[in-house]
Design a protein around this motif. Structure first.
Motif, mmCIF file in Angstrom:
data_model
loop_
_atom_site.group_PDB
_atom_site.id
_atom_site.type_symbol
_atom_site.label_atom_id
_atom_site.label_comp_id
_atom_site.label_asym_id
_atom_site.label_seq_id
_atom_site.Cartn_x
_atom_site.Cartn_y
_atom_site.Cartn_z
ATOM 1 N N HIS A 152 0.841 -1.200 0.000
ATOM 2 C CA HIS A 152 0.000 0.000 0.000
ATOM 3 C C HIS A 152 0.877 1.251 0.000
ATOM 4 C CE1 HIS A 152 -3.149 2.855 1.067
ATOM 5 N NE2 HIS A 152 -4.031 1.908 0.772
ATOM 6 N N PRO A 153 0.501 2.304 -0.758
ATOM 7 C CA PRO A 153 1.300 3.534 -0.799
ATOM 8 C C PRO A 153 1.514 4.180 0.565
ATOM 9 C CG PRO A 153 -0.293 3.520 -2.586
ATOM 10 C CD PRO A 153 -0.615 2.347 -1.726
ATOM 11 N N GLU A 154 0.500 4.115 1.425
ATOM 12 C CA GLU A 154 0.657 4.720 2.752
ATOM 13 C C GLU A 154 1.731 4.010 3.554
ATOM 14 O OE1 GLU A 154 -0.520 7.385 3.781
ATOM 15 O OE2 GLU A 154 -2.135 7.846 2.381
ATOM 16 N N LEU A 155 1.788 2.698 3.446
ATOM 17 C CA LEU A 155 2.825 1.934 4.143
ATOM 18 C C LEU A 155 4.200 2.260 3.585
ATOM 19 C CD1 LEU A 155 1.033 -1.537 4.373
ATOM 20 C CD2 LEU A 155 1.159 0.253 6.116
ATOM 21 N N ILE A 156 4.273 2.460 2.274
ATOM 22 C CA ILE A 156 5.554 2.789 1.635
ATOM 23 C C ILE A 156 6.038 4.156 2.109
ATOM 24 C CG2 ILE A 156 6.674 3.287 -0.575
ATOM 25 C CD1 ILE A 156 4.796 1.225 -1.845
ATOM 26 N N ILE A 272 11.149 4.711 -4.612
ATOM 27 C CA ILE A 272 9.889 5.014 -3.939
ATOM 28 C C ILE A 272 8.776 5.190 -4.971
ATOM 29 C CG2 ILE A 272 8.679 6.686 -2.491
ATOM 30 C CD1 ILE A 272 11.390 7.280 -1.167
ATOM 31 N N GLY A 273 9.076 5.973 -6.023
ATOM 32 C CA GLY A 273 8.071 6.174 -7.065
ATOM 33 C C GLY A 273 7.656 4.872 -7.720
ATOM 34 N N ASN A 278 3.680 0.584 -8.360
ATOM 35 C CA ASN A 278 3.306 -0.833 -8.332
ATOM 36 C C ASN A 278 2.187 -1.091 -7.323
ATOM 37 O OD1 ASN A 278 5.259 -1.341 -10.239
ATOM 38 N ND2 ASN A 278 6.786 -2.062 -8.779
ATOM 39 N N ALA A 279 2.290 -0.444 -6.150
ATOM 40 C CA ALA A 279 1.249 -0.620 -5.137
ATOM 41 C C ALA A 279 -0.088 -0.074 -5.626
ATOM 42 C CB ALA A 279 1.671 0.075 -3.840
ATOM 43 N N GLU A 280 -0.075 1.069 -6.305
ATOM 44 C CA GLU A 280 -1.320 1.638 -6.827
ATOM 45 C C GLU A 280 -1.916 0.743 -7.910
ATOM 46 O OE1 GLU A 280 -0.345 5.539 -8.110
ATOM 47 O OE2 GLU A 280 -0.565 6.432 -6.099
ATOM 48 N N ASN A 281 -1.049 0.176 -8.755
ATOM 49 C CA ASN A 281 -1.564 -0.746 -9.769
ATOM 50 C C ASN A 281 -2.197 -1.977 -9.129
ATOM 51 O OD1 ASN A 281 -0.650 0.956 -11.799
ATOM 52 N ND2 ASN A 281 1.309 -0.108 -12.024
#
Length: 389
Positions: A152-156, A272-273, A278-281
Motif C-alpha cells: 500500500h502507498p501509505e505503508l511505503i 519510492i516512485g 506498483n502498489a497503486e496498480n
C-alpha cells in the motif's frame, strides 16, 4: 713524474734513456695501462723527444736513432707494447663504465619498480576498501528494496520516513502530494517533533528553492543564497513520468554522509516512485471489488480500512484527519452524478465512500484538523443542496 725522472737522470748523468730496458719505458707502459692509449702515446712521445735531445746533448748521432735497425726495433717494441696496453686499458675502462652505467640503470629500475610496487600496494588497499564499501552499498540497497516492497502507498511512505531517519540520519521529514496543476502541495505524512510543515504549500508563494526544484524536478539541496527556513533537501517521487509527490527533509547531516550514501539516497527516491506505482496498480486491480460499480466511491468496509490506516498515521506521525458523513436525500440520484459534483470540490488526496444501507456519503480528509470539521461540512452540504442532491 716524467719531469722528476728526467731531472734525476740528467742530474746524476745516468744516461738511463740510452738503455734498451729502462724505467722510462716502463713508466710509459704503466701510464698507458692506467690512463689508456692516448696518455700512453703522449708519454711515449715525451720519452722519444727526451731521447733525441739527450742524444744530441751528449754528441751522439741522432740519425742513427731512426736508421739503426736495433734502435728502431726497440722503439717499435715499446711503442707496440704501449699501444697494446693502452688499448687493453681503454677497453677495460669502457667495459667498466658500461658496467657502471648498467648498474646505475638497474638501480634506477629497482627504485622505479619499488615505487611501482608501493603504488600497487596502495592501490590494492584502496580497491579493497572500495570493494568493502561496494559490498556494504549492495547490502544496503538490497535492504532498502526489501523494506519498500509493501502493498500500500501509505505503508511505503511511512517506511520511507523510517529509512530516512534510521539509515541517513534525517530528521523533520515530510512527504507532500503535488496537485496535477503543480500549483500547490498537500501534506501526506510527516515525522517531526515541531509544527514545521504546513498542511498546504502554494507554489506561487513558495521560496525560490521550491521554484528551482520544480524547474529541474531533481534532488535539490539548499544553497547559500536560499532562505534559512528552507529545507535541507527536496526530492521528487516520480510516478508515471511525473512528479507526483515530494520528499521534504528539514535536517540532513551532509558532512556525515559519504558520496556512496548520497548515491544510495538518490536510488531510494527513484525506487519510492516505482514502489508506489506498483502498489497503486495492485490496489487498482483489487479496488474493483472495493468500489461501487462505475464510480470511485469506496464501499463501507474498504473505506473503514482506509480510515484505520489514517489512524495509524495519526498515532505514529501526528498526522491529523477527519471523517465526515452526509445523509443523501430520498429522491434517487445516481452515484455517478454525485461523484462528478463532490470530486470537483475535494482535493486529490481526499477519499470518498458510500454506505448504501444508510444512504450516506463518507468523506475521509487526510491532513485536516478537527477544528475545520464544521466549516468543511457546511461547505459540502451547501454544494450538495445547491446541486439538488
Amino acid at each position: 713524474m716524467f719531469a722528476l725522472l728526467i731531472g734525476i737522470d740528467l742530474f746524476f748523468s745516468l744516461g738511463t734513456i740510452q738503455n734498451e730496458l729502462n724505467l722510462f719505458y716502463v713508466a710509459a707502459i704503466l701510464f698507458a695501462l692506467r690512463y689508456g692509449t692516448i696518455f700512453g702515446l703522449i708519454s711515449f712521445g715525451i720519452l722519444l723527444l727526451y731521447k733525441v735531445l739527450y742524444t744530441g746533448l751528449i754528441g751522439g748521432d741522432i740519425f742513427l736513432l731512426f736508421y739503426d735497425t736495433n734502435s728502431l726495433l726497440t722503439l717499435f717494441y715499446y711503442f707496440a707494447i704501449t699501444v697494446i696496453v693502452g688499448l687493453f686499458s681503454t677497453s677495460f675502462r669502457e667495459r667498466y663504465e658500461i658496467g657502471q652505467f648498467r648498474n646505475e640503470e638497474l638501480k634506477d629500475e629497482n627504485t622505479y619498480l619499488k615505487e611501482t610496487v608501493d603504488l600497487l600496494n596502495t592501490s590494492q588497499t584502496t580497491l579493497r576498501q572500495k570493494l568493502l564499501q561496494s559490498e556494504y552499498s549492495l547490502n544496503q540497497l538490497y535492504e532498502l528494496a526489501v523494506s519498500l516492497d509493501l502493498p500500500h502507498p501509505e505503508l511505503i511512505r511511512s517506511e520511507t520516513i523510517r529509512l530516512l531517519k534510521k539509515t541517513f540520519l534525517a530528521s523533520d521529514v515530510a512527504i507532500y502530494h503535488v496537485d496535477r496543476s503543480q500549483k500547490s502541495m498537500r501534506l501526506l505524512i510527516r515525522q517531526t517533533d515541531k509544527k514545521e510543515f504546513p498542511q498546504t504549500i502554494f507554489l506561487d508563494e513558495a521560496s525560490s528553492m521550491f521554484k528551482r526544484f520544480f524547474q529541474v524536478q531533481e534532488t535539490t539541496l539548499r544553497q547559500l543564497d536560499d532562505e534559512n527556513t528552507d529545507p535541507m533537501l527536496l526530492a521528487p517521487i516520480i510516478v508515471d513520468g511525473t512528479t507526483r509527490e515530494v520528499v521534504v527533509i528539514k535536517r540532513l547531516p551532509l558532512r556525515k554522509l559519504t558520496t556512496d550514501d548520497l548515491h544510495v539516497l538518490n536510488i531510494l527516491f527513484s525506487w519510492i516512485g516505482t514502489r508506489i506505482q506498483n502498489a497503486e496498480n495492485l490496489i487498482r486491480k483489487e479496488q474493483h471489488e472495493k468500489m461501487h460499480k462505475g464510480t470511485s466511491f469506496y464501499k463501507k468496509e474498504a473505506f473503514t480500512e482506509l480510515v484505520a490506516i489514517q489512524e495509524q498515521k495519526k498515532l505514529h506521525h501526528g498526522q491529523p484527519y477527519i471523517v465526515l458523513d452526509y445523509a443523501l436525500g430520498y429522491e434517487p440520484v445516481s452515484l455517478e452524478s454525485i461523484e462528478a459534483i463532490v470530486h470537483s470540490y475535494l482535493r486529490e488526496i481526499d477519499v470518498v465512500g458510500y454506505d448504501p444501507e444508510e444512504n450516506k456519503l463518507l468523506l475521509l480528509l487526510p491532513g485536516t484538523s478537527e477544528e475545520h470539521r464544521q466549516r468543511i461540512y457546511d461547505r459540502i452540504e451547501g454544494i450538495l443542496i445547491q446541486k439538488g442532491v
